[in-house]
Enzyme design. Structure first.
Site: not given
Ligand code: ADP
Length: 248
Positions: A35, A109, A144, A177, A188
């Protein structure tokens, strides 16, 4: 004659009102569907500011009494309570830079957060719903790595830095992260299915409503490269007669 003049004035008024109404675009998708990258590009091609909800939350002043609770929830991958999101988004959207509209990344959300749009009678020009298989998303997020000062993003397998663990431009260390570890990623994803997918369903079933909040919805497979996602989004929007500057 009088009636004719009235109708012409009415037409002119509606055209100018339409031209002035802000444009809103919404991106929905599980963590890792891209996104943020899509929002960045759309923001450039459409000339609309991007509102990344997590950035809005991170940028709250440290003096905010709720900041510590918010940071804690974000790092553990839990959603921030709706009431706090409502307050933060209201303050953000009130800024003059959003007078022409905005692209929402990560909002709404939950079903409760939809009320924010309803309360303001906001019209969303189109919603892009990105989807991909959970295992692809876990791999993407777990690998990531980020250069925090610039926001440059790498992936240990698919987009590795020249020197492992170092930013290509500055040589500074890359970080992972806190919520990008496998356990938290899976949590998540479960939260996404549970809380956010209903928002996508709401958008899909409301797009036909004449006075509805959402005008159009396109579903885009985000399992491949970013270029594939972009071109699929363009094709689907074209079928809905939406023409974007970045889609040629
Ligand atoms: P991702 O979508 O990849 O999990 P984001 O950067 O969009 O990551 O969001 C990070 C965190 O910020 C979320 O895990 C959550 O704690 C918080 N957050 C962002 N947007 C919202 C929202 N609309 N409602 C509640 N919490 C949010």
């Amino acid at each position: 004659m009088q009636l004719m003049r009235f109708l012409v004035l009415l037409c002119l008024f509606s055209v100018s009102a339409m031209a002035d109404s802000p444009r809103y675009i919404m991106l929905i998708g599980a963590p890792g569907t891209g996104k943020g990258t899509l929002g960045d590009k759309l923001s450039k091609t459409e000339g609309l500011p991007l509102i990344t909800t997590s950035a809005v939350l991170k940028n709250l002043p440290d003096s905010d009494p709720l900041k510590a609770e918010i940071v804690d929830k974000m790092q553990s991958g839990e959603l921030v309570p709706d009431a706090l999101i409502y307050k933060a988004m209201a303050a953000e959207l009130a800024k003059p830079k959003y007078s022409k509209g905005a692209i929402f990344d990560g909002f709404p959300r939950t079903q409760k957060q939809i009320e924010f749009l309803n309360d303001r009678k906001m019209q969303i020009e189109f919603v892009v719903v990105l989807y991909a298989d959970d295992e692809i998303l876990v791999k993407r997020l777990a690998g990531r790595r980020i250069h925090e000062p610039s926001g440059r993003v790498y992936h240990v397998d698919s987009m590795p830095p020249k020197n492992p663990g170092e930013d290509d431009v500055t040589g500074e260390p890359l970080v992972q992260r806190k919520d990008d570890n496998e356990w938290t990623i899976r949590k998540r994803l479960l939260d996404y299915r549970d809380q956010t997918q209903p928002v996508a369903v709401w958008a899909i079933f409301n797009q036909a409503a004449t006075d509805g909040v959402v005008k159009r919805v396109v579903l885009v497979n985000a399992s491949g490269s970013f270029e594939d996602t972009w071109s699929m989004m363009c094709s689907k929007l074209a079928l809905e007669s939406v023409k974007l500057n970045g889609c040629r």
